[in-house]
Design a protein around this motif. Structure first.
Motif, PDB file in Angstrom:
ATOM      1  N   SER A 246       0.809  -1.223   0.000  1.00  0.00           N
ATOM      2  CA  SER A 246       0.000   0.000   0.000  1.00  0.00           C
ATOM      3  C   SER A 246       0.843   1.274   0.000  1.00  0.00           C
ATOM      4  CB  SER A 246      -0.933   0.000   1.209  1.00  0.00           C
ATOM      5  OG  SER A 246      -0.182  -0.057   2.405  1.00  0.00           O
ATOM      6  N   HIS A 247       2.141   1.184   0.283  1.00  0.00           N
ATOM      7  CA  HIS A 247       3.007   2.361   0.351  1.00  0.00           C
ATOM      8  C   HIS A 247       3.827   2.583  -0.929  1.00  0.00           C
ATOM      9  CE1 HIS A 247       1.997   1.809   4.522  1.00  0.00           C
ATOM     10  NE2 HIS A 247       2.615   2.916   4.850  1.00  0.00           N
ATOM     11  N   VAL A 248       3.630   1.755  -1.927  1.00  0.00           N
ATOM     12  CA  VAL A 248       4.478   1.801  -3.128  1.00  0.00           C
ATOM     13  C   VAL A 248       4.412   3.162  -3.815  1.00  0.00           C
ATOM     14  CG1 VAL A 248       4.762   0.864  -5.451  1.00  0.00           C
ATOM     15  CG2 VAL A 248       4.468  -0.671  -3.523  1.00  0.00           C
ATOM     16  N   PHE A 249       3.224   3.655  -4.099  1.00  0.00           N
ATOM     17  CA  PHE A 249       3.117   4.936  -4.798  1.00  0.00           C
ATOM     18  C   PHE A 249       3.668   6.077  -3.953  1.00  0.00           C
ATOM     19  CE2 PHE A 249       0.384   2.826  -7.826  1.00  0.00           C
ATOM     20  CZ  PHE A 249       0.627   3.528  -8.998  1.00  0.00           C
ATOM     21  N   ALA A 250       3.528   5.990  -2.644  1.00  0.00           N
ATOM     22  CA  ALA A 250       3.975   7.063  -1.759  1.00  0.00           C
ATOM     23  C   ALA A 250       5.487   7.225  -1.750  1.00  0.00           C
ATOM     24  CB  ALA A 250       3.462   6.816  -0.342  1.00  0.00           C
TER      25      ALA A 250
END
Length: 86
Positions: free
Chosen positions: A43-47
């Motif tokens: 869930s943190h990949v784009f961030a």
């Protein structure tokens, strides 16, 4: 979670609970080469992709037409890398 990561990559559940030293050993070849390694949830990949300069994806299979069979979540990582031109 490194246990989940291991199941996704190998399809096998680990028999025993590993301590922190064993979890660090799997990244040892990269860290010894001077590569910083961070394990993050999908869930943190784009961030964080804007701070990444290289993405290495493990694949299970490379097919004759050039497509890949990879772990769950690899498509999202590839999309984030493409969006950030990484």
């Amino acid at each position: 979670n490194t246990a989940t990561h291991g199941v996704l990559l190998t399809g096998k559940k680990r028999e025993s609970h590993a301590d922190e030293d064993e979890d660090d050993d799997k990244w040892k070849p990269l860290t010894e080469a001077g590569i910083q390694v961070y394990v993050i949830p999908d869930s943190h990949v784009f961030a964080i992709m804007s701070r990444v300069n290289k993405v290495i994806l493990a694949t299970h299979t490379v097919l004759a037409n050039g497509s890949l069979v990879a772990a769950a979540g690899a498509h999202m990582i590839a999309m984030a890398a493409k969006e950030h031109q990484t």
